[in-house]
Write an enzyme that holds these catalytic residues in place. Structure first.
Site, PDB file in Angstrom:
ATOM      1  N   TYR A 152      -1.610  -1.076  10.277  1.00 16.81           N
ATOM      2  CA  TYR A 152      -1.716  -1.175   8.825  1.00 16.81           C
ATOM      3  C   TYR A 152      -0.486  -0.564   8.157  1.00 16.81           C
ATOM      4  CZ  TYR A 152      -3.595  -0.811   4.094  1.00 16.81           C
ATOM      5  OH  TYR A 152      -3.779  -0.928   2.734  1.00 16.81           O
ATOM      6  N   SER A 180       0.856  -1.186   0.000  1.00 21.98           N
ATOM      7  CA  SER A 180       0.000   0.000   0.000  1.00 21.98           C
ATOM      8  C   SER A 180       0.890   1.234   0.000  1.00 21.98           C
ATOM      9  CB  SER A 180      -0.893   0.036   1.241  1.00 21.98           C
ATOM     10  OG  SER A 180      -1.525   1.305   1.385  1.00 21.98           O
TER      11      SER A 180
END
Length: 256
Positions: free
Chosen positions: A161, A147
């Site tokens: 995350y 990401s």
């Protein structure tokens, strides 16, 4: 050159393939000739997606939760019971968690790190023999889906995350060095805003999110499928250990 992006005769496994980015990647691989196995935690969704994508090409559901080492090994066993070799592994299954710093929970840490960073390593390990068999004549591929939040800092408190995706980007480099000697090429993709259940802002408020994207829109299927097909095919054979940013320029805008 006309076969540069062909995946004819190749077998792929995509985790988290029932929706979102995983589904986009699976569709792209199928359109270019691959046989695709989908894995996801929810059996009904996994089987429904496989049935829908079978209109493009051969697509098989293997609904297994890979967030534990046992789950990763079970998926590897289920796959190898059906196929003698694996040519393309896409480690896409992921989770996110947002919580205030002072309240951030161990559950929110472990769930995300286990799925986003631990699972890609142990699933690749469990499928190592199948990948080596698939790489006998041309390079096998492992594609880790990271990401942009592992590259630049977003404004939200998604600690586990961000850490897991940054870790996955570095893990991709370390795995690439080891697996290159087995003729297995490891690379990654760092997506920006694509509509999905994980990125509900891009899904439900795409016009608003697009205002923060330099090229003025959120990502679509062709954007993600194109990057994945490039890395999975002969075209991407010389991309080793690198993670390609596919974000419409968001990371550049954050940096400025």
């Amino acid at each position: 050159m006309k076969d540069l992006f062909s995946l004819e005769g190749r077998v792929a496994l995509v985790t988290g393939g029932s929706r979102g980015i995983g589904r986009m990647i699976a569709a792209g691989l199928l359109h270019h000739g691959a046989k695709v196995y989908l894995s996801a935690r929810k059996a009904a969704a996994c089987e429904a997606t496989a049935a829908e994508l079978s209109a493009i090409g051969p697509c098989v559901a293997l609904p297994i939760d890979v967030s534990s080492v046992e789950g990763a090994r079970r998926l590897a066993a289920e796959f190898t019971a059906r196929e003698p070799a694996l040519h393309v592994l896409v480690n896409n299954a992921g989770a996110a968690w947002g919580e205030d710093f002072d309240a951030f929970s161990e559950a929110g840490w472990d769930k995300v790190v286990d799925l986003n960073m631990k699972a890609p390593f142990f699933l690749t390990q469990a499928l190592h023999d199948a990948l080596r068999r698939g790489a006998a004549s041309r390079p096998g591929k492992v594609i880790n889906i990271a990401s942009i939040d592992g590259i630049s800092v977003n404004p939200w408190e998604t600690y586990s995350y961000a850490a897991s995706k940054a870790g996955l980007i570095h893990l991709t480099k370390r795995m690439a060095l080891r697996l290159a000697k087995d003729n297995i090429v490891v690379s990654g993709i760092a997506p920006g805003p694509f509509p999905s259940d994980m990125n509900r802002d891009a899904r439900d408020h795409g016009d608003e999110v697009a205002q923060r994207v330099p090229i003025g829109r959120v990502g679509v299927l062709e954007d993600m499928a194109g990057a994945a097909v490039y890395l999975a095919s002969r075209a991407g054979d010389y991309v080793v250990g690198d993670t390609i940013v596919v974000d419409g320029g968001v990371t550049l805008a954050r940096g400025s």
